[in-house]
Design an enzyme around this catalytic site. Sequence first.
Site, PDB file in Angstrom:
ATOM      1  N   GLY A  40       0.794  -1.222   0.000  1.00 44.68           N
ATOM      2  CA  GLY A  40       0.000   0.000   0.000  1.00 44.68           C
ATOM      3  C   GLY A  40       0.825   1.271   0.000  1.00 44.68           C
ATOM      4  O   GLY A  40       2.044   1.264  -0.200  1.00 44.68           O
ATOM      5  N   HIS A 449      21.869   7.774  32.121  1.00 41.58           N
ATOM      6  CA  HIS A 449      22.471   9.080  31.868  1.00 41.58           C
ATOM      7  C   HIS A 449      23.801   8.888  31.145  1.00 41.58           C
ATOM      8  O   HIS A 449      24.573   8.014  31.503  1.00 41.58           O
ATOM      9  CB  HIS A 449      22.722   9.807  33.196  1.00 41.58           C
ATOM     10  CG  HIS A 449      23.455  11.108  33.038  1.00 41.58           C
ATOM     11  ND1 HIS A 449      22.831  12.251  32.597  1.00 41.58           N
ATOM     12  CD2 HIS A 449      24.764  11.441  33.232  1.00 41.58           C
ATOM     13  CE1 HIS A 449      23.711  13.243  32.549  1.00 41.58           C
ATOM     14  NE2 HIS A 449      24.890  12.760  32.925  1.00 41.58           N
TER      15      HIS A 449
END
Length: 470
Positions: A40, A449
Amino acid sequence: MATYDLAIIGSGPGGYVCAIRAGQNGLKTVVIEKDPRVGGTCTLRGCIPTKAVLHSADLYGEAQHGAKIGVKASGIELDMNAVRSFKEDVAGKSSKGIEFLFRKNKVERLHGHGRLAGPGKISVTGPDGKEQIVEAKHAVIATGSAPRLIPGITLGPRVMTSDELLENVVVPKRLIVLGAGAVGVEFASAYRRFGSEVTLVEMLPRLLPLEDEDISAEFEKAFRRRGIKSHTGAKLEKVEVAGEVVKAMVAGPKGVENLEADLFLCAVGRRPVSENVGLEKFPNIKVERGFVVVDADTLLTGEGWVSAIGDVVALPGRPHPQLAHLAFVEGEFIADRLAGKKPHAVNYDLVPGATYSDPEVASVGLTEKAAKERGHKVKVGTFPMSANGKARILGAAEGLVKVVAEEKYDEVLGVHIVGPRATELISDACSLLRLETTSEEMLHVMRPHPTLSEALTEAALGVRGKPLHI
């Protein structure tokens, strides 16, 4: 005459996922697709190829500015033919992958144009013009959408929709983009990095008008810094081609302006592809402006043996985003329901939005305005990417994260991001909102972090007015 448990008209994101899940569930399934390739619009002319083009633009832009971080390169060139070949290769492999999954899950595929022909019957007209009838206990309309045009625009070598621009191999000196939704700003972003002078024209008051207002404002600042011009609250009065120049007359807050460009992109949204599907034979199937209306809890039309999913769908009284990932979920839902399972109804409040421009934008849940309109008393936390260490490392320290929470119970109603890799970061928020998280629970998530995801923690802290790093 072949008989199936399920016949699906269309092999886009909704159709092919529905078929694969149905095959996994043991349903005899056929997919009817008029295009020679499956997948599609998303696979062949939308999501996949456009993001491939954007990746080329990302890499080209980074290569040009690598000297700032100690990576010097010379002789950097843009080869638009290679850009086109790259996106075609990616799209082609994705399509072949779907074909493999069809075979693996015993899904049959018919090449031809499918139409509802009568109760339990679908007519399929092949490329050779020959017609055959297949019988199915259930049918799914998954015919998708196509670029929308507005009156007065005629396509040609210099006036295009996204379909034509994806085939383009020339970088125009000047590009006008009509429409500042996801498609418009993505192409604007790519061609600006390719070297075009880009002007956006948007009828509504701001860029990305479906996003939270703070996100739109931050995004517009970022586009200005990149040299992309924007005309918001502006209506296209006329567009014409004079030789090698496209002339556009635009009426906006400052009056009428005449814009000129080498190429003009019409990106004003997408229309449903519902014509010539046989809907007129079934008065119980309601169609509004070309969209097939379905029940939000079942995805059924007015005919109990016909469902519809994806871009062609309309929901009573609420919007239905034209997004591939929503079609995926709807396809799975249909296949599981038909297999006798009890799937959760689709939660249309938690459909994430993702825009792959530079900077990226992503969101899930309610905007601040929408939350207030629903009667919620809200509290908001924001955190700028300029205070995030990883964003600074990436040289992309612009944008922000915004968390919208309900005041009484602290439930997070929406998360909105503009900045680097926002379309990946939003998945964290999608999971949290699915679990009905509170801002307090959100801020207690331990994130590594230095990462961009820390900005989510900081924005949640901001709901309480206590962010750590600003």
